[in-house]
Each structure stands twice: as structure tokens, then as C-alpha cells.
Design an enzyme around this catalytic site. Structure first.
Site, PDB file in Angstrom:
ATOM      1  N   ARG A  34      55.741  52.971  43.819  1.00 53.47           N
ATOM      2  CA  ARG A  34      53.909  53.403  44.174  1.00 53.47           C
ATOM      3  C   ARG A  34      53.520  53.639  45.561  1.00 53.47           C
ATOM      4  O   ARG A  34      52.266  53.354  45.966  1.00 53.47           O
ATOM      5  CB  ARG A  34      53.295  52.258  42.883  1.00 53.47           C
ATOM      6  CG  ARG A  34      53.249  52.261  41.799  1.00 53.47           C
ATOM      7  CD  ARG A  34      52.679  50.939  41.634  1.00 53.47           C
ATOM      8  NE  ARG A  34      52.289  51.154  39.900  1.00 53.47           N
ATOM      9  CZ  ARG A  34      51.721  49.980  38.760  1.00 53.47           C
ATOM     10  NH1 ARG A  34      51.691  48.964  39.643  1.00 53.47           N
ATOM     11  NH2 ARG A  34      51.753  50.268  37.593  1.00 53.47           N
ATOM     12  N   GLU A  46      60.810  56.658  37.015  1.00 52.03           N
ATOM     13  CA  GLU A  46      60.166  56.850  35.653  1.00 52.03           C
ATOM     14  C   GLU A  46      61.372  56.545  34.622  1.00 52.03           C
ATOM     15  O   GLU A  46      61.079  56.726  33.720  1.00 52.03           O
ATOM     16  CB  GLU A  46      59.828  58.252  35.207  1.00 52.03           C
ATOM     17  CG  GLU A  46      57.554  58.047  35.709  1.00 52.03           C
ATOM     18  CD  GLU A  46      57.029  57.069  35.514  1.00 52.03           C
ATOM     19  OE1 GLU A  46      57.558  56.802  33.614  1.00 52.03           O
ATOM     20  OE2 GLU A  46      56.943  56.910  36.098  1.00 52.03           O
ATOM     21  N   THR A  52      62.942  49.596  29.759  1.00 52.49           N
ATOM     22  CA  THR A  52      63.632  49.114  30.961  1.00 52.49           C
ATOM     23  C   THR A  52      62.511  47.661  31.304  1.00 52.49           C
ATOM     24  O   THR A  52      61.361  48.597  32.084  1.00 52.49           O
ATOM     25  CB  THR A  52      64.563  49.707  31.671  1.00 52.49           C
ATOM     26  OG1 THR A  52      66.074  50.397  31.258  1.00 52.49           O
ATOM     27  CG2 THR A  52      65.391  49.050  32.369  1.00 52.49           C
ATOM     28  N   LEU A  89      72.180  49.228  33.943  1.00 55.16           N
ATOM     29  CA  LEU A  89      70.331  49.241  33.809  1.00 55.16           C
ATOM     30  C   LEU A  89      70.785  49.621  31.929  1.00 55.16           C
ATOM     31  O   LEU A  89      69.335  49.192  31.515  1.00 55.16           O
ATOM     32  CB  LEU A  89      70.459  50.300  34.377  1.00 55.16           C
ATOM     33  CG  LEU A  89      69.249  50.305  35.676  1.00 55.16           C
ATOM     34  CD1 LEU A  89      69.102  51.484  36.543  1.00 55.16           C
ATOM     35  CD2 LEU A  89      68.270  49.653  35.618  1.00 55.16           C
ATOM     36  N   GLY A  90      71.760  49.326  32.077  1.00 53.76           N
ATOM     37  CA  GLY A  90      72.209  49.858  30.151  1.00 53.76           C
ATOM     38  C   GLY A  90      71.718  51.518  29.769  1.00 53.76           C
ATOM     39  O   GLY A  90      70.769  52.321  30.862  1.00 53.76           O
ATOM     40  N   TYR A  91      72.014  51.451  28.850  1.00 54.25           N
ATOM     41  CA  TYR A  91      71.453  53.037  28.336  1.00 54.25           C
ATOM     42  C   TYR A  91      71.685  54.942  29.826  1.00 54.25           C
ATOM     43  O   TYR A  91      71.454  54.754  29.987  1.00 54.25           O
ATOM     44  CB  TYR A  91      70.123  53.659  27.891  1.00 54.25           C
ATOM     45  CG  TYR A  91      69.229  52.590  26.911  1.00 54.25           C
ATOM     46  CD1 TYR A  91      69.137  53.090  26.103  1.00 54.25           C
ATOM     47  CD2 TYR A  91      68.067  51.574  27.845  1.00 54.25           C
ATOM     48  CE1 TYR A  91      69.125  52.035  24.836  1.00 54.25           C
ATOM     49  CE2 TYR A  91      67.745  50.329  27.506  1.00 54.25           C
ATOM     50  CZ  TYR A  91      67.554  50.571  25.848  1.00 54.25           C
ATOM     51  OH  TYR A  91      67.239  50.068  24.710  1.00 54.25           O
ATOM     52  N   TYR A 129      56.916  61.382  26.951  1.00 51.66           N
ATOM     53  CA  TYR A 129      56.622  60.695  27.569  1.00 51.66           C
ATOM     54  C   TYR A 129      56.495  61.036  29.039  1.00 51.66           C
ATOM     55  O   TYR A 129      56.031  60.918  30.434  1.00 51.66           O
ATOM     56  CB  TYR A 129      57.230  59.464  27.015  1.00 51.66           C
ATOM     57  CG  TYR A 129      56.616  57.901  28.669  1.00 51.66           C
ATOM     58  CD1 TYR A 129      55.331  57.165  28.815  1.00 51.66           C
ATOM     59  CD2 TYR A 129      57.658  57.994  29.682  1.00 51.66           C
ATOM     60  CE1 TYR A 129      54.956  57.060  30.031  1.00 51.66           C
ATOM     61  CE2 TYR A 129      57.446  57.190  30.454  1.00 51.66           C
ATOM     62  CZ  TYR A 129      56.154  56.640  30.894  1.00 51.66           C
ATOM     63  OH  TYR A 129      56.153  56.074  31.437  1.00 51.66           O
ATOM     64  N   ASP A 147      52.827  55.179  26.050  1.00 51.11           N
ATOM     65  CA  ASP A 147      54.149  54.225  25.789  1.00 51.11           C
ATOM     66  C   ASP A 147      53.885  53.244  24.681  1.00 51.11           C
ATOM     67  O   ASP A 147      52.871  53.498  24.506  1.00 51.11           O
ATOM     68  CB  ASP A 147      54.352  53.743  27.158  1.00 51.11           C
ATOM     69  CG  ASP A 147      54.008  52.673  27.536  1.00 51.11           C
ATOM     70  OD1 ASP A 147      52.787  52.186  27.901  1.00 51.11           O
ATOM     71  OD2 ASP A 147      54.721  52.092  28.813  1.00 51.11           O
ATOM     72  N   CYS A 199      41.843  38.553  27.417  1.00 55.51           N
ATOM     73  CA  CYS A 199      41.079  38.919  27.301  1.00 55.51           C
ATOM     74  C   CYS A 199      39.512  38.681  28.131  1.00 55.51           C
ATOM     75  O   CYS A 199      39.460  39.478  28.362  1.00 55.51           O
ATOM     76  CB  CYS A 199      39.923  38.950  25.636  1.00 55.51           C
ATOM     77  SG  CYS A 199      41.352  39.849  24.679  1.00 55.51           S
ATOM     78  N   CYS A 202      40.244  40.315  31.163  1.00 53.16           N
ATOM     79  CA  CYS A 202      40.586  42.152  30.828  1.00 53.16           C
ATOM     80  C   CYS A 202      39.196  42.949  31.372  1.00 53.16           C
ATOM     81  O   CYS A 202      38.195  42.913  30.923  1.00 53.16           O
ATOM     82  CB  CYS A 202      40.445  43.123  29.692  1.00 53.16           C
ATOM     83  SG  CYS A 202      40.431  44.248  28.873  1.00 53.16           S
ATOM     84  N   CYS A 208      35.831  47.035  23.694  1.00 51.67           N
ATOM     85  CA  CYS A 208      36.667  46.799  23.162  1.00 51.67           C
ATOM     86  C   CYS A 208      36.209  46.469  22.069  1.00 51.67           C
ATOM     87  O   CYS A 208      35.663  45.127  21.624  1.00 51.67           O
ATOM     88  CB  CYS A 208      37.600  45.666  23.777  1.00 51.67           C
ATOM     89  SG  CYS A 208      39.183  45.175  22.859  1.00 51.67           S
TER      90      CYS A 208
HETATM   91 FE1  SF4 Z   1      41.556  42.026  24.507  1.00 49.37          FE
HETATM   92 FE2  SF4 Z   1      40.612  44.544  24.475  1.00 49.37          FE
HETATM   93 FE3  SF4 Z   1      41.244  43.922  26.606  1.00 49.37          FE
HETATM   94 FE4  SF4 Z   1      42.991  44.018  25.149  1.00 49.37          FE
HETATM   95  S1  SF4 Z   1      41.609  45.779  25.773  1.00 49.37           S
HETATM   96  S2  SF4 Z   1      42.851  42.687  26.371  1.00 49.37           S
HETATM   97  S3  SF4 Z   1      42.618  42.935  23.308  1.00 49.37           S
HETATM   98  S4  SF4 Z   1      39.501  43.261  25.981  1.00 49.37           S
END
Ligand code: SF4
Length: 337
Positions: A34, A46, A52, A89-91, A129, A147, A199, A202, A208
Site C-alpha cells: 500500500r 493481489e 492466503t 505460499l501454496g497454490y 476479482y 471476495d 459492531c 463499525c 447496517c
Molecule cells: Fe456489525 Fe453491520 Fe458493521 Fe458488520 S457491517 S460490523 S454486522 S454493524
């Protein structure tokens, strides 16, 4: 509603993007790939990150780039050298296909990297992806990635199991697509984790629908297996066998000679260790066998010195065993009698 794919208004969608990017800017993990958006480095990272863990990739990424610092150096390398750097690393098909793709870019595109996800898809080893991840991160193309992490975040955010690619594309921040894609993956990897989403930490909790209450698919139980290998030494060389070119796993890689149960009789184990790949956990026992007692290998066998082993495409397990055995020998020699 934002384009019908998300249960959010357009204003909510814009706020969600803003909150998620703000969180990502403040909390993202410092990872070597990054630090800049060098096309080659983004591509290597990537491919390594496919299926992995980040921690495992970190061990190999710097070493691989020291050995193959540019696209041209990778394209010019022998396949065995590329596999040797990939060892652990496999694969391994990823390394083979990346090597093949490097040759295509050098020979057919005169060293010019593809710039869109569609162009990346035409190269060996590049799926939907990976194409979207490279195009968005390195070239700012506004294409979403999905993903396992992103899919779970979307299911929980929306409370439904709609088309994840469609939902991700509707949610994508088109001004910072690479950062937004990485923010979604980072959220799934660090906060919205499979078993215990945090959460309260989050950044998008106010948007959500489920706040952690959503069903997450139960993964299949892991398989437990036992493996035995022979460590056969002659002077400073060790005997290795080559896996068949058509083996479904680790084709063409070198490993210690496997032992069947009836070949173990009378031999004391040198070391035991555990090894895990994808869906399997192995309990591995290694026996020292004298050269004249070694079982007749079913495939090609050759002697290699330690320096030669370092340059060989060894299976990750064999590399691990050889290191442990060397360590054990050092400890044995330094222990006073
Ligand atoms: Fe929780 Fe929703 Fe945030 Fe996931 S996206 S951590 S379920 S609040």
C-alpha cells in the site's frame, strides 16, 4: 433507493461511502503493497493474497520482490526459480500463471501493463476479482471487487443475499475506487469478521440492517490427516523426490520421500510437526532412514545439498521440515553430553 441494488437512499449511500473511507484513512493497516501504486507490486500482492492470509503473504512478498524486482526480471526467470521463491505460499498454479502472464506482457504488450479490468482478464491467472482489484487500486478504474469478506459485509449491511457484485458496484465510491474496495475488504477482515463482528466499532453501523445478527454460512469441517516422510542423508546431501507433473497439488515440486505405514517399522521418529493447508490439518512425522534402507521411490529421486535446496521449488512442508531438522541438529550438537 440507490440504483435498486441496495436498501439505501442515494443520500445514505453517499454518507456510507464517506464514513467508510474516513475510517479506512484513519485505521488501515500499513502493508508494504500500500506504500505506492506501482503496477507490478500491486499485481504481485493481489496474486499472493488470493486465498492466503495477509500474515503469510508478508513473509514472502519482500523476498519475492528482492529476487524479481521488475516485470522484466520475472518474465526472464526460469519457472523453477519462480516456484522456489513461492515455496511455502501454496497454490503454486498462481506462481506459474503469473510467470506466464509476465511473459505475455513483456512479449506481446512490450512491457505495458493492461489498464482495465477487462484487459487484465485476458491474462493467465486473472479472474474477475483480481482483475477488478488491480484495475481499481493501480489504475483508478471504478470497478467493485467481491471476495469472501466483501460478500459477508454486504449480506450483513443489506440484510439480504442479493447479487453481491451488483450491490458492491452500486456502493462503490467512484472517486476513490481502489481505496473503497480495500476499505470494504479491510472492514470484513478486521471488524465485520465471520464469527464475532465488532459492531460497536463499525464505521457503518448506522446503515447496517442486521448489526451482526445475519446468518453466516457455516464452513465445512477441516480434514485431519497423518503423513510420514523419510529424511535420508548422505554426507551433506538430502534425498528428495519430485511430485508428478500431473499431480493435482504442488505438481513438479520437490519433497522428502513419503513413507507408507508398513515402511515405518523399526524406525524411531526424528520429529513431529503440524502443517495446515486450505481445508486440511496434517500431523506429520519424519523418520531418519539410512541410504541403504531407503524405500524405492515411485518417482524420480535426487540428492541435493542444503544450498541447492534453497534454490529449489520445494513444497512448503518440506522447507519447514528441513529447517526444523537443521535446527534440531544444531541444538543436538550444542547440548553438552
Ligand atoms: Fe456489525 Fe453491520 Fe458493521 Fe458488520 S457491517 S460490523 S454486522 S454493524
Amino acid at each position: 433507493m440507490a440504483g435498486g441494488a441496495l436498501p439505501l437512499t442515494s443520500a445514505q449511500t453517499r454518507s456510507l461511502r464517506r464514513e467508510l473511507l474516513r475510517w479506512y484513512d484513519a485505521h488501515r493497516r500499513e502493508l508494504p503493497w500500500r506504500r505506492d501504486r506501482d503496477f507490478y507490486r500491486v499485481w504481485v500482492s493481489e496474486i499472493m493474497l488470493q486465498q492466503t492470509r495477509v500474515a503469510a503473504v508478508l513473509e514472502h512478498y519482500a523476498r519475492f520482490l528482492r529476487r524479481f524486482p521488475t516485470l522484466e526480471s520475472l518474465a526472464a526467470a526460469r519457472e523453477a526459480s519462480v516456484l522456489a521463491m513461492w515455496s511455502g505460499l501454496g497454490y503454486y498454479h498462481r506462481a506459474r500463471r503469473m510467470h506466464a502472464a509476465a511473459k505475455v506482457i513483456v512479449r506481446e504488450r512490450h512491457g505495458e501493463f493492461p489498464q482495465t479490468a477487462e484487459q487484465w482478464l485476458a491474462l493467465p491467472g486473472i479472474g474477475r476479482y483480481t482483475a477488478a482489484a488491480i484495475a481499481s487500486i493501480a489504475f483508478d478504474e471504478p470497478v467493485a471487487v467481491v471476495d469472501g469478506n466483501v460478500e459477508r459485509v454486504l449480506q450483513r449491511l443489506t440484510g439480504n443475499a442479493g447479487d453481491a457484485w451488483e450491490q458492491a458496484q452500486a456502493l462503490l465510491d467512484r472517486k476513490r475506487p481502489g481505496d473503497f474496495n480495500q476499505a470494504m475488504m479491510e472492514l470484513g477482515a478486521t471488524i465485520c469478521t465471520p464469527r464475532a463482528p465488532q459492531c460497536l466499532l463499525c464505521p457503518v453501523i448506522s446503515f447496517c440492517k442486521t448489526r451482526g445478527a445475519h446468518y453466516t454460512a457455516v464452513t465445512a469441517p477441516r480434514k485431519n490427516k497423518e503423513l510420514c516422510y523419510a529424511l535420508v542423508r548422505r554426507g551433506d546431501a538430502v534425498l528428495l523426490v519430485r511430485r508428478p507433473a500431473d499431480a493435482s497439488l504442488m505438481a513438479g515440486m520437490w519433497e522428502l520421500p513419503p513413507l507408507a505405514a508398513e515402511q515405518i517399522n523399526g524406525h524411531a521418529p526424528l520429529l513431529r510437526l503440524r502443517h495446515s493447508i486450505t481445508d486440511s490439518d496434517y500431523r506429520v512425522t519424519v523418520f531418519v532412514i539410512a541410504p541403504d534402507q531407503r524405500p524405492e521411490p515411485a518417482v524420480a529421486a535426487r540428492w541435493f545439498t542444503v544450498p541447492q535446496c534453497e534454490r529449489l521449488p520445494l513444497t512448503g512442508l518440506t522447507r519447514k521440515i528441513l529447517r526444523r531438522a537443521a535446527l534440531q541438529a544444531q541444538v543436538g550438537h550444542s547440548t553438552p553430553s
